[in-house]
Design an enzyme around this catalytic site. Structure first.
Site, PDB file in Angstrom:
ATOM      1  N   LYS A   1       0.843  -1.070   0.021  1.00  0.00           N
ATOM      2  CA  LYS A   1       0.046  -0.068  -0.127  1.00  0.00           C
ATOM      3  C   LYS A   1       0.926   1.171  -0.034  1.00  0.00           C
ATOM      4  O   LYS A   1       0.352   2.143  -0.615  1.00  0.00           O
ATOM      5  CB  LYS A   1      -0.883  -0.155   1.119  1.00  0.00           C
ATOM      6  CG  LYS A   1      -1.978  -1.015   0.908  1.00  0.00           C
ATOM      7  CD  LYS A   1      -3.460  -0.729   1.554  1.00  0.00           C
ATOM      8  CE  LYS A   1      -4.495  -1.811   0.956  1.00  0.00           C
ATOM      9  NZ  LYS A   1      -5.652  -1.920   1.707  1.00  0.00           N
TER      10      LYS A   1
ATOM     11  N   LYS B   1      -3.314 -10.571  -6.869  1.00  0.00           N
ATOM     12  CA  LYS B   1      -4.652 -10.847  -6.430  1.00  0.00           C
ATOM     13  C   LYS B   1      -5.707  -9.679  -7.003  1.00  0.00           C
ATOM     14  O   LYS B   1      -5.440  -8.684  -7.199  1.00  0.00           O
ATOM     15  CB  LYS B   1      -4.708 -10.860  -5.081  1.00  0.00           C
ATOM     16  CG  LYS B   1      -4.734  -9.551  -4.098  1.00  0.00           C
ATOM     17  CD  LYS B   1      -5.381  -9.663  -2.668  1.00  0.00           C
ATOM     18  CE  LYS B   1      -5.635  -8.243  -2.252  1.00  0.00           C
ATOM     19  NZ  LYS B   1      -6.548  -8.356  -1.090  1.00  0.00           N
TER      20      LYS B   1
ATOM     21  N   LYS C   1     -10.438  -5.013  -4.955  1.00  0.00           N
ATOM     22  CA  LYS C   1     -11.286  -3.656  -5.242  1.00  0.00           C
ATOM     23  C   LYS C   1     -10.789  -2.599  -5.851  1.00  0.00           C
ATOM     24  O   LYS C   1     -11.130  -1.927  -6.643  1.00  0.00           O
ATOM     25  CB  LYS C   1     -11.918  -3.118  -3.949  1.00  0.00           C
ATOM     26  CG  LYS C   1     -12.728  -3.997  -3.316  1.00  0.00           C
ATOM     27  CD  LYS C   1     -13.238  -3.347  -1.748  1.00  0.00           C
ATOM     28  CE  LYS C   1     -13.545  -4.259  -0.979  1.00  0.00           C
ATOM     29  NZ  LYS C   1     -12.710  -4.200   0.303  1.00  0.00           N
TER      30      LYS C   1
END
Ligand code: AQP
Length: 331
Positions: free
Chosen positions: A116, A198, A201
């Site tokens: 992130k 992966k 969203k």
């Protein structure tokens, strides 16, 4: 509803957008399967999402939308305690105490923090770094036995256990040690465009992600465009990550084994398989979409659910916090 002999499950999802097929197969499908045998608490972890910049109005709508999605996915609000994390202040209270137990070194090793930080270079805030401590507080607050999540959360659950062990050793037995529960198949659904990454969203390439509220047309287009390879054989092998991922999705939605998928499509090529998979997805998601709209059209009902959920969750959380405060010597 609380039965002390029953084992406790806690899990959550972030209101960072519409749920994906990855969230559904990796976590929510499993939550539903466990609701009869456990005391289950499922939280919309809104405070976690504040680590990413957001528009307040859109965020509020996403929070309510996620609640409607939980219900549309089949979670029974009578059997499960469904609530917003921010409505139970004990989460942040315990978070601070556990911040004083967690080590910088172990937080530094968290893969999600590294990923992130890489994705949000202009906003590497302290919350992003201490995110797993708040997650540990979420879990430990309810004396959780089992945490059903996707594989990406494994490292965070291990950290929650380590924090609990350290706290228990220092102050005496206080927290139940949680176990991770990941599905045998489908614990990591991959992007349809980059099958080594992966499904997420917030993926910039929306073609890699199936959102549960995607229209039939969009689902069909995304499946058709999904990256495979040149072998044109529907076989489940690590060397063919694209088709392997699609087969996993098929097996989970049709509720059949991977072997059965393989047998069904021997010698059929990718075209037929993808066409059937798209139809299966469209049909599987149709009831979800219909129910979702009904819940969204009924905000009073949503409010009733989240208020009831917060009340139930607070009762358990208060009990743990009372014990924690006594153990650490707060007057
Ligand atoms: N691709 C996935 N395969 C299997 N399980 C998955 N989960 C997430 N992605 C996959 C599981 O879904 C639950 C809820 O996840 P979350 O909302 O807390 O956020 P996340 O793990 O960060 O998921 P996303 O979709 O990648 O969100 P963004 O893009 O906002 O970061 C968890 O149990 C998770 O393991």
């Amino acid at each position: 509803m609380t039965n002390n002999d029953e084992k406790v499950i806690f899990s959550g999802a972030q209101p960072t957008g519409t749920l994906t097929l990855g969230n559904y197969i990796g976590a929510i499908q499993n939550w539903k399967a466990l609701e009869n045998d456990y005391q289950c608490l499922y939280s919309i972890v809104d405070l976690h999402s504040l680590t990413i910049r957001h528009d307040p109005k859109a965020f509020r709508e996403s929070c309510l939308s996620l609640l409607a999605q939980f219900l549309a996915a089949g979670l029974d609000p009578e059997r499960n305690t469904i609530f917003f994390q921010s409505h139970v202040p004990q989460h942040t209270e315990l978070n601070w105490i556990l911040n004083c137990v967690a080590y910088m070194g172990e937080l530094n090793r968290m893969t999600q923090f590294k990923e992130k930080s890489e994705r949000h270079k202009d906003n590497i805030n302290a919350g992003l770094f201490t995110y797993p401590v708040l997650q540990a507080a979420d879990i430990l607050l309810y004396q959780t036995n089992l945490v059903p999540v996707g594989e990406d959360q494994k490292q965070h659950i291990e950290l929650a256990r380590d924090i609990a062990i350290r706290f228990n050793n220092a102050y005496g037995d206080t927290f139940q040690l949680p176990e991770i529960h990941v599905p045998k198949v489908g614990a990591r659904i991959m992007s349809l465009q980059e099958p080594t990454k992966k499904m997420s969203k917030s993926d910039e390439d929306i073609n890699g992600t199936i959102f549960l509220l995607d229209s039939d047309k969009v689902i069909t287009k995304k499946v058709k465009r999904a990256v495979t390879d040149s072998e044109n054989k529907v076989v489940y092998r690590d060397e063919q990550p694209g088709i392997k991922n699609l087969m996993t999705i098929y097996s989970k939605l049709a509720n059949i084994t991977i072997q059965q998928v393989e047998e069904k499509y021997t010698d059929q090529g990718y075209g037929n398989f993808k066409k059937d998979l798209a139809e299966l997805m469209v049909e599987s998601l149709r009831p979800f979409k219909e129910k979702y709209q009904q819940y969204m059209d009924n905000p009073d009902y949503l409010e009733e659910i989240y208020k009831k959920g917060a009340k139930r969750a607070t009762t358990i959380a208060e009990r743990t916090m009372k014990d924690v405060k006594e153990k650490i010597g707060l007057v």
